[in-house]
Write an enzyme that holds these catalytic residues in place. Structure first.
Site, PDB file in Angstrom:
ATOM      1  N   ASP A  30       0.841  -1.188   0.000  1.00 44.54           N
ATOM      2  CA  ASP A  30       0.000   0.000   0.000  1.00 44.54           C
ATOM      3  C   ASP A  30       0.885   1.250   0.000  1.00 44.54           C
ATOM      4  OD1 ASP A  30      -3.224   0.538   0.991  1.00 44.54           O
ATOM      5  OD2 ASP A  30      -1.814   2.222   1.084  1.00 44.54           O
ATOM      6  N   ILE A  31       0.497   2.243  -0.789  1.00 38.49           N
ATOM      7  CA  ILE A  31       1.300   3.465  -0.921  1.00 38.49           C
ATOM      8  C   ILE A  31       1.283   4.298   0.367  1.00 38.49           C
ATOM      9  CG2 ILE A  31      -0.486   5.061  -1.777  1.00 38.49           C
ATOM     10  CD1 ILE A  31       1.548   5.843  -4.010  1.00 38.49           C
ATOM     11  N   ASN A  86     -12.911  -3.502   2.291  1.00 39.43           N
ATOM     12  CA  ASN A  86     -13.890  -2.420   2.338  1.00 39.43           C
ATOM     13  C   ASN A  86     -14.781  -2.530   1.103  1.00 39.43           C
ATOM     14  OD1 ASN A  86     -12.772  -1.312   4.715  1.00 39.43           O
ATOM     15  ND2 ASN A  86     -11.224  -0.208   3.541  1.00 39.43           N
ATOM     16  N   GLY A  92     -16.189   2.363   3.354  1.00 43.88           N
ATOM     17  CA  GLY A  92     -14.889   3.031   3.317  1.00 43.88           C
ATOM     18  C   GLY A  92     -14.059   2.721   2.091  1.00 43.88           C
ATOM     19  N   GLN A  93     -14.686   2.099   1.069  1.00 43.85           N
ATOM     20  CA  GLN A  93     -13.927   1.779  -0.148  1.00 43.85           C
ATOM     21  C   GLN A  93     -13.645   3.048  -0.944  1.00 43.85           C
ATOM     22  OE1 GLN A  93     -15.792  -1.127  -2.724  1.00 43.85           O
ATOM     23  NE2 GLN A  93     -13.959  -1.320  -4.009  1.00 43.85           N
ATOM     24  N   HIS A  99     -10.104  -5.225  -3.546  1.00 41.57           N
ATOM     25  CA  HIS A  99      -8.785  -5.484  -2.958  1.00 41.57           C
ATOM     26  C   HIS A  99      -8.941  -5.967  -1.531  1.00 41.57           C
ATOM     27  CE1 HIS A  99      -9.850  -1.225  -2.626  1.00 41.57           C
ATOM     28  NE2 HIS A  99      -9.268  -1.236  -1.437  1.00 41.57           N
ATOM     29  N   HIS A 101      -7.025  -5.998   1.984  1.00 37.58           N
ATOM     30  CA  HIS A 101      -5.925  -5.430   2.758  1.00 37.58           C
ATOM     31  C   HIS A 101      -5.356  -6.531   3.651  1.00 37.58           C
ATOM     32  CE1 HIS A 101      -6.944  -1.023   2.207  1.00 37.58           C
ATOM     33  NE2 HIS A 101      -8.109  -1.563   1.910  1.00 37.58           N
TER      34      HIS A 101
HETATM   35  P1  5GP Z   1      -9.833   1.308   0.207  1.00 38.30           P
HETATM   36  O1  5GP Z   1     -10.071   2.497   1.080  1.00 38.30           O
HETATM   37  O2  5GP Z   1     -10.436   1.483  -1.167  1.00 38.30           O
HETATM   38  O3  5GP Z   1     -10.210   0.005   0.853  1.00 38.30           O
HETATM   39  O4  5GP Z   1      -8.266   1.208   0.052  1.00 38.30           O
HETATM   40  C1  5GP Z   1      -7.554   1.763  -0.994  1.00 38.30           C
HETATM   41  C2  5GP Z   1      -6.089   1.649  -0.624  1.00 38.30           C
HETATM   42  O5  5GP Z   1      -5.326   1.883  -1.792  1.00 38.30           O
HETATM   43  C3  5GP Z   1      -5.651   2.690   0.400  1.00 38.30           C
HETATM   44  O6  5GP Z   1      -5.108   2.033   1.552  1.00 38.30           O
HETATM   45  C4  5GP Z   1      -4.622   3.530  -0.338  1.00 38.30           C
HETATM   46  O7  5GP Z   1      -3.549   3.937   0.478  1.00 38.30           O
HETATM   47  C5  5GP Z   1      -4.172   2.591  -1.451  1.00 38.30           C
HETATM   48  N1  5GP Z   1      -3.736   3.263  -2.671  1.00 38.30           N
HETATM   49  C6  5GP Z   1      -4.378   4.288  -3.300  1.00 38.30           C
HETATM   50  N2  5GP Z   1      -3.696   4.640  -4.406  1.00 38.30           N
HETATM   51  C7  5GP Z   1      -2.597   3.827  -4.473  1.00 38.30           C
HETATM   52  C8  5GP Z   1      -1.511   3.725  -5.402  1.00 38.30           C
HETATM   53  O8  5GP Z   1      -1.413   4.437  -6.400  1.00 38.30           O
HETATM   54  N3  5GP Z   1      -0.582   2.766  -5.147  1.00 38.30           N
HETATM   55  C9  5GP Z   1      -0.651   1.937  -4.058  1.00 38.30           C
HETATM   56  N4  5GP Z   1       0.340   1.045  -3.910  1.00 38.30           N
HETATM   57  N5  5GP Z   1      -1.661   2.008  -3.160  1.00 38.30           N
HETATM   58  C10 5GP Z   1      -2.628   2.941  -3.365  1.00 38.30           C
END
Ligand code: 5GP
Ligand code: ZN
Length: 115
Positions: A30-31, A86, A92-93, A99, A101
């Protein structure tokens, strides 16, 4: 061409620190890690969220889940890890490509709503 961020990561069009990949899935860091170890496991094929999954995705989802314990061990998480999916804005998606986590180590965040 897909406008989806994670489709682009799966295709190698946007760089990511890849931890594992095979014909069905890609796992990358994760970034903005929310814990010491924070990986994201995605299917190569676009699927917006768990809400869009059908019985045709059962084998894929099982395959993805089954990789996580090994990946956790490979990242030093010998005592366990947390898996979060999520789903939808209310869940919270933020990125609408399914994906999983994988979180663990120090700084493991809580997940209970505090308000
Ligand atoms: P969500 O909130 O949709 O469950 O999680 C999305 C996740 O994607 C977040 O934890 C966010 O930090 C990660 N993320 C968003 N953009 C990027 C990216 O460009 N690269 C990577 N490696 N992770 C990302
Ligand atoms: Zn996608």
């Amino acid at each position: 061409m897909s406008d989806c961020l994670f489709c682009k990561i799966a295709a190698g069009e946007i760089p990511a620190k890849v931890a594992y990949q095979d014909a069905q899935m890609v796992v990358f860091h994760d970034i903005a890690p929310a814990a010491e170890v924070h990986l994201l496991a995605i299917p190569r094929a676009h699927l917006a969220s768990l809400d869009e999954a059908t019985p045709e995705h059962d084998a894929l989802l099982a395959h993805m889940l089954r990789q996580l314990p090994r990946l956790a061990r490979e990242h030093g998480l010998d005592s366990g890890f947390r898996t979060i999916i999520n789903t939808g804005k209310g869940g919270g998606q933020e990125v609408f490509h399914l994906h999983m986590h994988l979180l663990g180590g120090t700084k493991l965040p809580g997940f209970k709503c505090t308000d």
